[in-house]
Design an enzyme around this catalytic site. Structure first.
Site, mmCIF file in Angstrom:
data_model
loop_
_atom_site.group_PDB
_atom_site.id
_atom_site.type_symbol
_atom_site.label_atom_id
_atom_site.label_comp_id
_atom_site.label_asym_id
_atom_site.label_seq_id
_atom_site.Cartn_x
_atom_site.Cartn_y
_atom_site.Cartn_z
ATOM 1 N N LYS A 125 -3.506 2.091 -2.961
ATOM 2 C CA LYS A 125 -4.810 2.450 -2.386
ATOM 3 C C LYS A 125 -4.726 3.807 -1.698
ATOM 4 C CE LYS A 125 -7.347 -0.528 -0.398
ATOM 5 N NZ LYS A 125 -7.714 -1.387 0.721
ATOM 6 N N MET A 184 -8.333 9.376 8.736
ATOM 7 C CA MET A 184 -8.995 9.653 7.457
ATOM 8 C C MET A 184 -9.980 10.814 7.595
ATOM 9 S SD MET A 184 -9.670 5.791 6.055
ATOM 10 C CE MET A 184 -10.336 5.146 7.575
ATOM 11 N N ASP A 237 0.827 -1.200 0.000
ATOM 12 C CA ASP A 237 0.000 0.000 0.000
ATOM 13 C C ASP A 237 0.860 1.248 0.000
ATOM 14 O OD1 ASP A 237 -2.358 -1.298 0.029
ATOM 15 O OD2 ASP A 237 -2.762 -1.022 2.176
HETATM 16 N N1 SAH Z 1 -4.152 0.590 9.107
HETATM 17 C C1 SAH Z 1 -3.641 1.912 9.269
HETATM 18 C C2 SAH Z 1 -4.708 2.972 9.019
HETATM 19 C C3 SAH Z 1 -5.247 2.952 7.638
HETATM 20 S S1 SAH Z 1 -6.408 4.229 7.347
HETATM 21 C C4 SAH Z 1 -3.061 2.064 10.647
HETATM 22 O O1 SAH Z 1 -3.286 1.227 11.503
HETATM 23 O O2 SAH Z 1 -2.319 3.030 10.855
HETATM 24 C C5 SAH Z 1 -5.390 5.509 6.765
HETATM 25 C C6 SAH Z 1 -5.267 6.577 7.788
HETATM 26 O O3 SAH Z 1 -4.295 6.243 8.732
HETATM 27 C C7 SAH Z 1 -4.811 7.904 7.231
HETATM 28 O O4 SAH Z 1 -5.880 8.610 6.653
HETATM 29 C C8 SAH Z 1 -4.310 8.572 8.467
HETATM 30 O O5 SAH Z 1 -5.364 9.058 9.237
HETATM 31 C C9 SAH Z 1 -3.698 7.426 9.224
HETATM 32 N N2 SAH Z 1 -2.255 7.343 8.992
HETATM 33 C C10 SAH Z 1 -1.601 6.332 8.423
HETATM 34 N N3 SAH Z 1 -0.290 6.562 8.426
HETATM 35 C C11 SAH Z 1 -0.092 7.739 9.020
HETATM 36 C C12 SAH Z 1 1.053 8.526 9.332
HETATM 37 N N4 SAH Z 1 2.278 8.108 9.033
HETATM 38 N N5 SAH Z 1 0.865 9.705 9.950
HETATM 39 C C13 SAH Z 1 -0.361 10.117 10.287
HETATM 40 N N6 SAH Z 1 -1.474 9.412 10.004
HETATM 41 C C14 SAH Z 1 -1.337 8.236 9.398
#
Ligand code: SAH
Length: 558
Positions: free
Chosen positions: A370, A485, A348
């Site tokens: 994605k 998100m 991803d």
């Molecule tokens: N499975 C992932 C989340 C997926 S949804 C997890 O557990 O982190 C995607 C969201 O994750 C983004 O819209 C954001 O809100 C958050 N996100 C993912 N990586 C991030 C990062 N490095 N810094 C801040 N927010 C992050």
């Protein structure tokens, strides 16, 4: 009464099959241990299933199964237990105690020394070329030994051969004993012979560390002869394999007694399936699988019920791996090991991209792309790719950002694999929901400040017909809320939370690109966060953390 089934792995050598049968008969003639049968898991007759069937037909429901292997490697750890599991399916209620591998054992070392001395007692074939053409007798001091094991992709099994070499040398007076391998491991037979030559050896006995005759012992003879022909100044002899003998029968009886007594420990301290060993990350934490031997002269082994394919693993598999929030070193050790062993990585955009640089050049990387709201490979297409690569026998890692199950659609992928009958595992990851606040200096809980933390998707704004979030309840709660998100919806969410009772001055922190070089955070009051985030250009990926804990922010940690 327990029956004893002696399990061999099978050989294409008729002499080897005869030696096995003779040993089974020798053990049986001891008479005092009850009913004895022998069978092979592949290649040779009788098959294991006949041996077990015969014991079951004579009323046995509890067996001792002794793997007739010298070292604990693939056959002993994986293939024979798998074959016994199939027998248990065939004969409901069948139980068995599994014996230890035979070696290392003093009985074996003594037998090896006898074979070596017997080789020394023969007149040297190259004797005429030597200064002293008389029979060598058992002149151990002038003799170097090359102990040649089968060789394995399992370092523990190779280490056992090195241990036997040492034990064979201890106290027996040989000039030296060096281990080598006929297959899958180094040093090879010519390499170890050359090493001994450089050490000054004039007389070498090549001792196969093998129970019975077979294709590989024959190859040891051939390679030794080739080396001898190229070095006429050396006296190179090859000892017999251990073979059917009383010492081996004694050892079988000892292992049988151990199994009955419940003492069936293997040395697991250096097992590559348990311990991460340098260069063997593909094994740790994974089940031992049926395997093939790429250099087998007649092609692959054929284990019942398993298909073979081009990569040498019998089955493909999928691991849905949480990669953490973005930094290369916030993935779990397990996730990294699986990644290092992968043939295919489906990745991803939010997964740690830096990890891809460390992959072997032959690894296929599939970009699932994605991006939220951006062009995306349909989830069904991703599922189908995972399943088809695994079915082609590849080890697939589905590398995801954060944790696979936190708004990651990871479980849809797991369900697709399960539905397709593809082996699948999940490796949890460090979710951005907890990591982004932490990396920005915010504790999501703190004693006396917040005793709850709620992780919420802001993907669907409040009031959206498909929304499952009780925004009013979140507004009433006092603890921490982490919004993922939510870059596009934060203004609307803040308004609704205030409408339902959250204090307008509740502190909020927007954290963007957590764990990445561009990480930044922007604070604001709840009633201002929409405007501030827009003005500051907060963009995905970002989380918003709100609640009293935000007042405790210590500043970003790196
Ligand atoms: N499975 C992932 C989340 C997926 S949804 C997890 O557990 O982190 C995607 C969201 O994750 C983004 O819209 C954001 O809100 C958050 N996100 C993912 N990586 C991030 C990062 N490095 N810094 C801040 N927010 C992050």
């Amino acid at each position: 009464m327990t029956g004893l089934v002696i399990v061999g792995h099978g050989t294409r050598s008729a002499a080897g099959v005869d030696q096995f049968a003779a040993l089974v008969e020798r053990v049986r003639r001891r008479g005092d241990i009850g009913d004895v049968e022998g069978g092979f898991i592949e290649l040779s007759r009788p098959p294991l299933t006949d041996a077990v069937g015969a014991l079951v037909a004579r009323g046995h429901r509890a067996l001792v199964a002794l793997p007739l292997v010298l070292t604990a490697a693939g056959h002993g750890k994986g293939d024979i237990p798998a074959a016994m599991a199939r027998e248990q399916e065939r004969h409901p209620g069948l139980t068995y105690r599994y014996g230890r591998p035979l070696g290392p054992h003093p009985l074996l070392h003594d037998a090896l020394a006898q074979r070596i001395d017997a080789a020394l007692a023969e007149t040297s074939p190259a004797g005429a070329a030597l200064a002293d053409p008389s029979p060598a007798g058992a002149d151990r001091a002038g003799t170097w030994v090359a102990l040649i094991g089968r060789g394995s992709t399992d370092p523990d099994a190779n280490a056992e051969v090195a241990k036997v070499a040492r034990l064979l040398w201890e106290g027996r007076g040989y000039a030296g004993v060096e281990p080598g391998f006929i297959s899958l491991a180094e040093p090879s037979v010519p390499a170890v012979l050359d090493r001994l030559r450089r050490l000054g050896a004039r007389r070498i006995v090549v001792a196969p560390y093998f129970l019975f005759a077979g294709v590989l012992p024959d190859r040891i003879v051939a390679q030794s002869a080739e080396f001898a022909a190229a070095h006429p100044d050396l006296d190179v002899r090859v000892a017999e394999v251990i073979g059917d003998c009383d010492a081996l029968a004694d050892l079988v009886l000892e292992r049988h007694a151990e199994a009955l007594g419940g003492d069936i420990r293997m040395n697991c301290d250096t097992c590559a399936y348990r311990v991460l060993m340098p260069g063997f990350a593909d094994k740790v934490g994974r089940p031992q699988r049926p395997h093939d031997h790429p250099d087998d002269p007649v092609g692959h082994h054929h284990h019942h019920g398993h298909d073979h394919h081009d990569h040498g693993h019998d089955h493909g598999s999928v691991a849905v791996v949480g990669g953490g929030p973005g930094a290369d070193d916030l993935i779990t050790v397990r996730g990294k090991a699986l990644l290092d062993a992968a043939d295919v990585v489906v990745v991803d955009r939010l997964a740690p991209q830096g990890l891809l640089a460390g992959l072997r050049p032959d690894v296929l990387v599939v970009d699932a792309a994605k991006v939220p709201r951006g062009p995306s490979m349909a989830q069904e297409a991703i599922n189908a790719a995972l399943v088809s690569h695994a079915r082609a026998g590849r080890r697939v890692v589905r590398l995801k950002g954060g944790d696979p199950y936190v708004f990651g659609r990871g479980h849809e992928e797991v369900q697709a694999c399960v539905a397709a009958g593809v082996p699948v595992t999940v490796v949890p990851g460090v979710s951005s929901a907890l990591a982004a606040p932490a990396l920005a200096g915010v504790p999501v809980t703190h004693r006396g400040v917040a005793h709850d933390v709620t992780v919420v998707s802001g993907h669907l704004p409040p009031g959206h017909p498909d929304s499952l979030v009780d925004w009013a309840a979140l507004a009433r709660a006092r603890g921490t809320v982490v919004l993922l998100m939510a870059v596009d919806t934060i203004a609307k969410i803040a308004t609704v939370l205030i409408e339902h009772g959250r204090a307008p001055e509740t502190p909020v922190l927007a954290v963007q690109d957590a764990g990445l070089p561009g990480q930044r955070s922007v604070p604001a009051r709840l009633d201002e966060i929409g405007a501030v985030a827009a003005r500051e250009g907060i963009g995905p990926p970002a989380v918003f953390v709100l609640g009293p804990v935000v007042a405790l922010t210590t500043g970003p940690s790196t």
